[in-house]
Scaffold this active site. Sequence first.
Site, mmCIF file in Angstrom:
data_model
loop_
_atom_site.group_PDB
_atom_site.id
_atom_site.type_symbol
_atom_site.label_atom_id
_atom_site.label_comp_id
_atom_site.label_asym_id
_atom_site.label_seq_id
_atom_site.Cartn_x
_atom_site.Cartn_y
_atom_site.Cartn_z
ATOM 1 N N CYS A 40 0.815 -1.220 0.000
ATOM 2 C CA CYS A 40 0.000 0.000 0.000
ATOM 3 C C CYS A 40 0.845 1.264 0.000
ATOM 4 C CB CYS A 40 -0.943 -0.017 1.207
ATOM 5 S SG CYS A 40 -2.428 -0.997 0.896
ATOM 6 N N LYS A 88 0.571 3.104 -3.298
ATOM 7 C CA LYS A 88 -0.733 3.591 -3.785
ATOM 8 C C LYS A 88 -0.663 5.056 -4.209
ATOM 9 C CE LYS A 88 -4.579 2.440 -1.810
ATOM 10 N NZ LYS A 88 -5.671 2.137 -0.871
#
Length: 725
Positions: free
Chosen positions: A404, A407
Amino acid sequence: MHAALPLTRDLVLIGGGHTHALVLRMWGMRPLPGVRVTLINPGPTAPYSGMLPGYVAGHYGLDELEIDLVKLARFAGARIVAGAAVDIDREARRVKLAGHPDVRYDICSIDIGIHTRMPDLPGFAEHGIAAKPLDRFAEAWRDWCAVVASGDAAPETCVIGAGVAGVELALAMSHRLRTLGAKPRLGLVDAGSALDGMPRRTRNLLLDRLAHENVALHERVEVAEVARDAVRFGDGTTLPSGFTLGVAGARPHGWIEDTGLDLHEGYITVDASLRSVSDPAIFACGDCAHLGFAPRPKAGVYAVRAAPILFANLRAELAGTRPQRFRPQKDYLKLISMGGKEAVADKNGITVSGGWLWRWKDHIDRSFMRKFHDLPAMAPPPLPPVHAKGVEAVLGDKPLCGGCGAKVAGARLRAALAGLPPPERSDVLSLPGDDAAVLAFGDARQVLTTDHIRAFTEDPVALARITAVHALGDIWAMGARPQAALASITLPRMRDEMQEATLREILDTASEVFRSEGAELVGGHTSVGAELTVGFTLTGLASERPITLAGAQPGDVLLLTKPVGSGTVLAGEMQGKAQGRDVLATLASMAQPQGAAAAILHGAHAMTDVTGFGLAGHLMGICEASGVGAEITLDAVPIYRDAEELAAAGVRSTLFPANREVAERMVLPDGPRADLMFDPQTAGGLLAAVPEADATELLAALVEAGFAAARIGRIVTGPPFIAVL
C-alpha cells in the site's frame, strides 16, 4: 537505460551457514543478471559459531554474533523463505519444505551445518539442549542465565561431550555464571577421554583451566538418561543439572539421507568444485559436506575459505563458464577461548596462550561480522546524461515502496474520482467513501471489491498470502461473507518453467487463503510486465445491511484488531535498516486473516480496514461519513516491533507525506509514534466503532481469538476531526 533482463535460472541456497552468507554478500556486490536467488532457512538469522563461546561467557550480546539473513537477502536481491527443507525431489528439481509450497531450482547449494541432538539418549529431547543448531542454544542459554540471576534456579549445569567444543563451552558457561554472582556446579562428561587427539601441551593447558574453574570432569562414563534436574549415568549415579548441553556426537541432518545423493557417513560427498559427485545440479559446503577429494575435519575455517570458490562455481554453472578448484589448507590455526578473555592457540604442534590471543581472536571475529553488519551501499544505476525536467523529484532519494506504500495519494485519487457520475442503475448502491460496491439482487446484497499490490517481497508465496488477506479486508469490514475471487497477476519476464512455478505458488497459496475463509478462487487474468504485481477481485454476500463507514455514534468505542507500522517496517527492510526477525514477525501478522475478527465485530456501528491511507486517514473516513469526531489514545495504539525506532530514525513509506495531509484536521503531538498514525498499512487490521456497553466483551473475544486487538479511542460529537491524546 536497459530494461531488466528476463529471469532464466533459479539458484536455491538451502541454509544460512557461513559459506552461503558470504556467497550472498558477494552476490549483492556482483549479481549475475537473469538469475533468481532464493535462500531457505528456518529463521531470520544465523549465528556465527566463532563468537558463540564469547556470547556464552557474556562477552558479546546475541545481536553481535547474529547474521541477519533478511537484510543479507535484500542486499543480494534474493527472496528469503523462512522454513525448513525436508527433502529434495531431484528429478523434478524441487526443494520440499514444511508448510510452504515446493521451491524449484536449476542449481541448488546446501549449507545446513550439523546438529548435536541425541535422539537415542532417553530424556534428552525433553530436557536437554543441543549446541547445534546454534540459534536455539543461544536463546536457551540467555533464558537460563536470566533464571539463575533471579535466584529461581541453582547454577547446576552439565555438558555432554568433552571435545574441544565441549571444553570451550564449559569454560564459557562457568565464567558467565560466576559473573552473575553464582557459584556454578558444572560437570563435563565424556564416554571416552577428554580432548582426545589434541596435542599434549594444548590438552594440558585446557585441563588445567577446567580444574581451576572447578569444572568436574567425568571421563569414560556412560550417560543413561537426561532428567529435568539431573543427568543419570549407567552405574546409577547422578549429576545435578538444570541445564544440560549436548555437544558430543555431531551428526548430519537426517533428511539428507532421503535425497539419494552420494554420502559419506551421512555427509554429502563433493568434488573439488564443491559439486555433489552424484548430481551436477547440487553443490554442498560447510559442515554438511564431505570433501571427498581432500577429506578434512569439520571446521569453520574451511567454510569461510570455500565461499569465493562456491560463489565463482555457482556463477560458472549458471552462466556456462569454467569452474574453479577448491584447495583447502592441510592445517589451520585453532584459537580456543578459555572462559575469560584469554585463549590458547594451536597450529602444527605449537601451543601458546594468553590474553593477547583472545584480543586477536576478538579482532578476527568482529572483522568477519562487520562484513554483514556494515553491508556496502550499492549505488543505483545512473540517470541518462540528458533527461526530462523533474525526473529526480519523482524518483526521490529512496526506493519506491511496495504494497500500500505504492498507492496513489488519497487527495489525488479523490480528485480523479470526483468527475465520475453517480450510478444510474437502481441495483448498484452508492456508498460514499467505502472502497467496495454493494449490488442489490432483490432483498439480497452482494459486496464487490478489488485490490492490487506491487510486490514488497521477493517471495511470491508471502506476497500472495498477504495480498489475499488484504483484498478480503473490504469484504470483512462490510460484514459480508467472502464468496468468490478472480486473480489479476503480472509476472516479470522469465523462462517458461519459472513462470509456471511462480504462478502455481501464487495461485495455490491464494486459493488456500480464500477457501479457508469460505470463498473460491475461480479464475482471473495474467500478463507479463516489468515487475511482479498480484491483485484480486472479490465478491461477498451480506445477509443483512452491510456495515459501512457511516453509522458511528458519539460514545462508541474504537477497537483495532492489528498493530500499525507495517509500512515503516517494510520501508526499513527495503533500505536495509529493519531487523530481520521484526520484518518476518510483521509479515506473519500481515498474513493473519481477519474473518474471525469480523464475525466477532458483526454488530459494529461502523467499520473499515486500515490500509493505504493509514489509521488516521481511515478513521477520518468514518468521521466524514458519520458526521462525528474521534479521539485516539496514542499509547493505546498497538505498534509493530521496530516500527517506532525506524520512524524515529527518519524511515518513512513513500505514501507517508501525502497521508499526513489529513493532519490539518487533527490535533496530535510530535514524535515518531504519532507519525505512525499516517503510515500506510497492507493487510491491516479492522477498525470498528462499537457500542460502549459491548466494547469490553468484544475486545476480550478478539484477544481470546488470537488477535493483537486494542481499545484505542472513542467517537465524540462534533465535525469530522481527530484528537490524538
